[in-house]
Design an enzyme around this catalytic site. Structure first.
Site, PDB file in Angstrom:
ATOM      1  N   TYR A 100       0.831  -1.205   0.000  1.00 36.57           N
ATOM      2  CA  TYR A 100       0.000   0.000   0.000  1.00 36.57           C
ATOM      3  C   TYR A 100       0.871   1.261   0.000  1.00 36.57           C
ATOM      4  O   TYR A 100       1.518   1.595   0.993  1.00 36.57           O
ATOM      5  CB  TYR A 100      -0.936   0.018   1.211  1.00 36.57           C
ATOM      6  CG  TYR A 100      -1.851  -1.192   1.284  1.00 36.57           C
ATOM      7  CD1 TYR A 100      -2.312  -1.803   0.132  1.00 36.57           C
ATOM      8  CD2 TYR A 100      -2.252  -1.719   2.495  1.00 36.57           C
ATOM      9  CE1 TYR A 100      -3.136  -2.917   0.180  1.00 36.57           C
ATOM     10  CE2 TYR A 100      -3.082  -2.826   2.562  1.00 36.57           C
ATOM     11  CZ  TYR A 100      -3.510  -3.421   1.394  1.00 36.57           C
ATOM     12  OH  TYR A 100      -4.328  -4.522   1.457  1.00 36.57           O
ATOM     13  N   HIS A 110      -0.046 -12.050   0.679  1.00 38.25           N
ATOM     14  CA  HIS A 110      -0.904 -11.028   0.063  1.00 38.25           C
ATOM     15  C   HIS A 110      -1.258 -11.366  -1.390  1.00 38.25           C
ATOM     16  O   HIS A 110      -0.387 -11.474  -2.233  1.00 38.25           O
ATOM     17  CB  HIS A 110      -0.166  -9.683   0.113  1.00 38.25           C
ATOM     18  CG  HIS A 110      -1.026  -8.494  -0.167  1.00 38.25           C
ATOM     19  ND1 HIS A 110      -0.584  -7.200   0.027  1.00 38.25           N
ATOM     20  CD2 HIS A 110      -2.305  -8.386  -0.604  1.00 38.25           C
ATOM     21  CE1 HIS A 110      -1.552  -6.355  -0.299  1.00 38.25           C
ATOM     22  NE2 HIS A 110      -2.602  -7.055  -0.700  1.00 38.25           N
TER      23      HIS A 110
HETATM   24  P1  NAD Z   1     -13.112   0.069   1.337  1.00 44.25           P
HETATM   25  O1  NAD Z   1     -14.238  -0.634   0.701  1.00 44.25           O
HETATM   26  O2  NAD Z   1     -12.951  -0.009   2.803  1.00 44.25           O
HETATM   27  O3  NAD Z   1     -13.171   1.582   0.845  1.00 44.25           O
HETATM   28  C1  NAD Z   1     -12.166   2.510   1.169  1.00 44.25           C
HETATM   29  C2  NAD Z   1     -12.510   3.850   0.542  1.00 44.25           C
HETATM   30  O4  NAD Z   1     -13.700   4.368   1.129  1.00 44.25           O
HETATM   31  C3  NAD Z   1     -11.431   4.904   0.793  1.00 44.25           C
HETATM   32  O5  NAD Z   1     -11.390   5.799  -0.291  1.00 44.25           O
HETATM   33  C4  NAD Z   1     -11.969   5.620   2.030  1.00 44.25           C
HETATM   34  O6  NAD Z   1     -11.441   6.919   2.109  1.00 44.25           O
HETATM   35  C5  NAD Z   1     -13.443   5.639   1.743  1.00 44.25           C
HETATM   36  N1  NAD Z   1     -14.318   5.768   2.925  1.00 44.25           N
HETATM   37  C6  NAD Z   1     -14.177   5.213   4.148  1.00 44.25           C
HETATM   38  N2  NAD Z   1     -15.214   5.548   4.941  1.00 44.25           N
HETATM   39  C7  NAD Z   1     -16.049   6.324   4.198  1.00 44.25           C
HETATM   40  C8  NAD Z   1     -17.280   6.967   4.443  1.00 44.25           C
HETATM   41  N3  NAD Z   1     -17.897   6.900   5.623  1.00 44.25           N
HETATM   42  N4  NAD Z   1     -17.844   7.705   3.453  1.00 44.25           N
HETATM   43  C9  NAD Z   1     -17.238   7.795   2.244  1.00 44.25           C
HETATM   44  N5  NAD Z   1     -16.069   7.215   1.944  1.00 44.25           N
HETATM   45  C10 NAD Z   1     -15.479   6.475   2.918  1.00 44.25           C
HETATM   46  O7  NAD Z   1     -11.798  -0.475   0.618  1.00 44.25           O
HETATM   47  P2  NAD Z   1     -10.335  -0.833   1.092  1.00 44.25           P
HETATM   48  O8  NAD Z   1      -9.679   0.271   1.818  1.00 44.25           O
HETATM   49  O9  NAD Z   1      -9.658  -1.387  -0.116  1.00 44.25           O
HETATM   50  O10 NAD Z   1     -10.545  -2.071   2.075  1.00 44.25           O
HETATM   51  C11 NAD Z   1     -10.382  -1.962   3.465  1.00 44.25           C
HETATM   52  C12 NAD Z   1      -9.036  -2.519   3.914  1.00 44.25           C
HETATM   53  O11 NAD Z   1      -9.009  -3.932   3.737  1.00 44.25           O
HETATM   54  C13 NAD Z   1      -7.819  -2.021   3.151  1.00 44.25           C
HETATM   55  O12 NAD Z   1      -7.450  -0.731   3.574  1.00 44.25           O
HETATM   56  C14 NAD Z   1      -6.830  -3.109   3.462  1.00 44.25           C
HETATM   57  O13 NAD Z   1      -6.316  -2.950   4.764  1.00 44.25           O
HETATM   58  C15 NAD Z   1      -7.706  -4.365   3.407  1.00 44.25           C
HETATM   59  N6  NAD Z   1      -7.730  -4.992   2.063  1.00 44.25           N
HETATM   60  C16 NAD Z   1      -6.888  -6.030   1.834  1.00 44.25           C
HETATM   61  C17 NAD Z   1      -6.837  -6.614   0.584  1.00 44.25           C
HETATM   62  C18 NAD Z   1      -5.901  -7.763   0.341  1.00 44.25           C
HETATM   63  O14 NAD Z   1      -5.244  -8.202   1.256  1.00 44.25           O
HETATM   64  N7  NAD Z   1      -5.807  -8.281  -0.848  1.00 44.25           N
HETATM   65  C19 NAD Z   1      -7.648  -6.145  -0.450  1.00 44.25           C
HETATM   66  C20 NAD Z   1      -8.518  -5.106  -0.182  1.00 44.25           C
HETATM   67  C21 NAD Z   1      -8.552  -4.541   1.086  1.00 44.25           C
END
Ligand code: NAD
Length: 337
Positions: free
Chosen positions: A83, A146
Site C-alpha cells: 500500500y 498477500h
Molecule cells: P473500502 O471498501 O474499505 O473503501 C475505502 C474507501 O472508502 C477509501 O477511499 C476511504 O477513504 C473511503 N471511505 C471510508 N469511509 C467512508 C465513508 N464513511 N464515506 C465515504 N467514503 C469512505 O476499501 P479498502 O480500503 O480497499 O478495504 C479496506 C481494507 O481492507 C484495506 O485498507 C486493506 O487494509 C484491506 N484490504 C486487503 C486486501 C488484500 O489483502 N488483498 C484487499 C482489499 C482490502
C-alpha cells in the site's frame, strides 16, 4: 469459526471515550478470530488509504484518525508493504508510536507492486524484517500472504506458508494468514495446509455475497478466522465513487453511483448502508474498512451503532440487483474462479 462475541473491554482496548455525540461509548464488539487468541473489533481499520492509495491524504490527520479509532475501541489494524509501496506501513508505524500494545496489527508479504510479486522464502523473511522496522515493532499479530492468486499456489503451500510458520516460531508473527480476491485459490490453500485466518475482499457487501456460500463453508470446517475487507467495494459504494484504478466493470460502477444518488435524494448515505450491511454478518470476525480521516472514523462508528433502514436497504439492493455478484479476473489464469 467461533461466533462468540463480547463487549468486554480488555486493558489493551482502554480507554473508551465518547468524542462525538454520534458515537455510543462501549458499543464496540469483539470477536475471536478463528482458533487464535486474538479478539478483534468487529470494525477494523484498513490502512491502505494511509498510503495514498485512494488519493493524497494528510499524515497528521491520518494520525488523528488512528488515535480516535483506538480511543473508540477499534483494535484491529491491517496494512501491507504494497500500500503506497511502503508508505502506509511507514505512516501507520508513526501513528501507532506509543500505542502498539493497544492494537492487533496485521501486515502482509508477497505483493510489492501492481505487478511485483515474490512469495519465495528469502523474500518473505526479509519482507517481514523490513515491515517490522517500518511499523516500529518487533512482532506483528497477523502475517498474511498477500493476493495469493498472483503466485504459484504450490509454492505458497510448500514454501511461503512453511516460511511464515518459521517466522511465527521465532516470535516475529503471532499468527499467519492468506488474502486474495478469487475464492478458488484461497480454498485450495485452506484445504491443503493449516493457516489461522483468511482475508477476502469485495466478496461480501451490497454488491456481492458469494463469500458466504463459497468460502465460509470451508472456513467453518477448518475453524479458520475470516476477515471481510472492502465493505465499500474499494470506494465504489460511496458518494465519491470508485477510484480510477478500480477493476469493476463500468456497469457495476454506474449501478453503484445510481444507488449513491438514490440515497442522497432520500436523505441517507450509501456508504453508511454498505457498512451496516456488512456489520450484520456474524460469519466474519471483523469488517475491515479503509480510513484516513477522523470524519470517516466517526461516520463509520456511527453506522455501527444506528439502526438499519430496512426499506431503503431493500430499494438500494433492487438498484444493484442487475449487477449483483459480478466479479473481475484477478491473478494467474489458472487461479481464476
Ligand atoms: P473500502 O471498501 O474499505 O473503501 C475505502 C474507501 O472508502 C477509501 O477511499 C476511504 O477513504 C473511503 N471511505 C471510508 N469511509 C467512508 C465513508 N464513511 N464515506 C465515504 N467514503 C469512505 O476499501 P479498502 O480500503 O480497499 O478495504 C479496506 C481494507 O481492507 C484495506 O485498507 C486493506 O487494509 C484491506 N484490504 C486487503 C486486501 C488484500 O489483502 N488483498 C484487499 C482489499 C482490502
Amino acid at each position: 469459526m467461533s461466533e462468540a462475541i463480547d463487549t468486554m473491554k480488555s486493558a489493551s482496548q482502554q480507554p473508551v471515550t465518547t468524542l462525538d455525540a454520534g458515537i455510543a461509548a462501549n458499543s464496540m464488539q469483539y470477536r475471536r478470530l478463528g482458533r487464535t487468541q486474538l479478539r478483534i473489533s468487529m470494525m477494523g481499520f484498513g490502512s491502505s488509504p494511509l498510503g495514498d492509495v485512494f488519493g493524497a491524504t494528510v499524515p497528521s490527520e491520518g494520525n488523528r484518525a488512528v488515535a480516535l479509532a483506538i480511543d473508540e475501541g477499534v483494535n484491529f489494524f491491517d496494512v501491507s508493504p504494497y500500500y503506497g509501496i511502503t508508505l502506509a506501513e511507514e505512516r501507520l508505524g508513526q501513528a501507532l508510536d506509543g500505542k502498539r500494545s493497544k492494537v492487533v496489527l496485521a501486515t502482509k508479504c508477497g505483493r510489492y507492486g501492481k505487478d511485483t510479486f515474490d512469495f519465495s522464502a528469502a523474500s518473505v523473511t526479509s519482507s517481514l524484517e523490513a515491515s517490522l522496522k517500518r511499523l516500529r515493532t518487533d512482532y506483528v499479530d497477523m502475517f498474511q500472504a498477500h493476493d495469493v492468486e498472483f503466485g504459484d499456489i504450490e509454492q505458497i503451500i510448500q514454501e511461503t506458508i512453511p516460511t511464515m510458520r518459521r517466522l511465527q516460531e521465532q516470535g516475529k508473527a503471532r499468527y499467519i494468514g492468506i488474502t486474495g480476491y478469487p475464492l478458488k485459490p484461497l480454498i485450495r490453500i485452506l484445504e491443503a495446509v493449516p493457516v489461522d485466518s483468511v482475508l477476502s475482499y469485495c466478496r461480501y457487501n451490497l454488491l456481492n455475497d458469494d463469500m458466504n456460500s463459497v468460502l465460509i463453508p470451508v472456513t467453518d470446517k477448518h475453524e479458520i478466522g475470516v476477515i471481510n475487507a472492502s465493505p465499500l467495494y474499494m470506494g465504489a459504494l460511496t458518494n465519491h465513487g470508485a477510484p480510477e484504478w478500480h477493476p469493476a466493470s463500468k456497469e457495476v460502477r454506474a449501478a453503484a453511483q445510481k444507488a449513491a444518488k438514490f440515497c442522497r435524494d432520500n436523505g441517507c448515505d450509501l456508504a453508511k448502508m454498505a457498512l451496516q450491511f456488512c456489520f450484520r454478518s456474524n460469519r466474519v470476525a471483523s469488517t475491515l474498512v479503509g480510513m484516513s480521516t477522523t470524519e470517516q472514523v466517526r461516520k463509520n462508528l456511527h453506522a455501527l451503532t444506528t439502526p438499519v433502514d430496512e426499506e431503503m436497504m431493500n430499494q438500494v439492493s433492487a438498484i444493484l440487483a442487475p449487477v449483483y455478484n459480478n466479479t473481475w479476473p484477478s491473478g494467474r489464469q489458472n487461479n481464476q474462479d
